[in-house]
Scaffold this active site. Structure first.
Site, PDB file in Angstrom:
ATOM      1  N   ASP A   8       6.141 -66.855 -48.131  1.00  0.00           N
ATOM      2  CA  ASP A   8       4.701 -67.087 -48.117  1.00  0.00           C
ATOM      3  C   ASP A   8       4.469 -68.587 -47.996  1.00  0.00           C
ATOM      4  O   ASP A   8       4.969 -69.362 -48.828  1.00  0.00           O
ATOM      5  CB  ASP A   8       4.056 -66.559 -49.396  1.00  0.00           C
ATOM      6  CG  ASP A   8       4.011 -65.032 -49.433  1.00  0.00           C
ATOM      7  OD1 ASP A   8       4.441 -64.408 -48.441  1.00  0.00           O
ATOM      8  OD2 ASP A   8       3.549 -64.482 -50.447  1.00  0.00           O
ATOM      9  N   ASP A 129      -4.198 -54.350 -47.502  1.00  0.00           N
ATOM     10  CA  ASP A 129      -4.114 -54.925 -48.844  1.00  0.00           C
ATOM     11  C   ASP A 129      -5.219 -54.292 -49.686  1.00  0.00           C
ATOM     12  O   ASP A 129      -6.399 -54.439 -49.354  1.00  0.00           O
ATOM     13  CB  ASP A 129      -4.292 -56.443 -48.790  1.00  0.00           C
ATOM     14  CG  ASP A 129      -3.303 -57.101 -47.829  1.00  0.00           C
ATOM     15  OD1 ASP A 129      -2.166 -56.611 -47.735  1.00  0.00           O
ATOM     16  OD2 ASP A 129      -3.681 -58.095 -47.176  1.00  0.00           O
TER      17      ASP A 129
END
Length: 244
Positions: A8, A129
């Site tokens: 990330d 998500d």
């Protein structure tokens, strides 16, 4: 069953967030390209990369770091975060990405996803998500009224390569994958599903080999790998032993 190590990216560094909060970022490596090579050397076969700044900004922010990762590893790389147009998709695929992950745009403009799947077969994944079962967008900053399964089913037959399903309530806190919701989603669609958010231990790796998880393509691991809670060799050995 594939175990995808996660990189990330925030401000050019390899970080992990807690519950998707940009203010709760732990830096694990200031050199994402070196981290990508480490994962390759450990035996991983894929790499999952997210441009966190890009997800909020709606466009590429950590592009230089992503390009450095692509140059550093021979492994296929999937990238999400801020990819919102056909031009974005084509640009990244031309640079060597194996596939792009479309999240916000899958909610805002599902027709663009379908068009991208036709133009770039096998190269487009959808990121779903969810918080409390409802889909969140714009780097998880906004909630929608759309259910995760409802969104996934919109893309049946469109040619989506995979759905990456993240339970935001578990992401980055080592609470364990939400297997119930993930398998429910996998059972509701024919598209391969990748579990994300909360993978915590070897127990989660073993859980990936259970019969009801067979429909999954794999799972993503971030913090548990960085913190040493999961030994790469042990995890990969379990998954490879499970292969037919």
């Amino acid at each position: 069953m594939i175990l995808f190590p996660a990189i990330d990216l925030k401000d050019g560094q390899c970080v992990r967030l807690k519950l998707g909060d940009m203010e709760q970022a732990t830096v694990y490596n200031a050199d994402p390209a070196a981290q990508a090579k480490t994962f390759e050397d450990q035996g991983f076969e894929w790499l999952h990369v997210v441009d966190l700044n890009g997800a909020f900004a709606g466009g590429s922010v950590n592009g230089a770091a992503v390009e450095a990762i692509l140059a550093a590893t021979k492994n296929p790389v999937q990238l999400g975060g801020g990819i919102r147009t056909l031009a974005d998709i084509e640009g990244w695929l031309d640079k060597g990405l194996a596939r792009v992950i479309l999240g916000t745009v899958a909610v805002r403009d599902p027709d663009l996803v379908r068009e991208a799947c036709k133009k770039f077969p096998g190269k487009v994944a959808v990121g779903i998500d969810a918080k409390g079962g409802k889909v969140a967008v714009e780097g998880w900053a906004e909630a929608s009224e759309l259910g995760a399964i409802e969104l996934a089913q919109k893309f049946e037959g469109a040619g989506v390569a995979a759905i990456i399903y993240t339970d935001i309530d578990r992401d980055g806190i080592l609470a364990g994958i939400n297997w119930e919701a993930t398998i429910e989603l996998a059972d509701a669609v024919s598209i391969p599903v990748i579990a994300s958010g909360g993978l915590a231990s070897i127990a989660d790796i073993v859980r990936m080999t259970m019969p009801d998880a067979e429909k999954l393509e794999g799972a993503i691991s971030g913090r548990a790998l960085y913190d040493g809670r999961i030994d790469p060799q042990e995890a990969l050995a379990i998954l490879r032993a499970d292969r037919p």
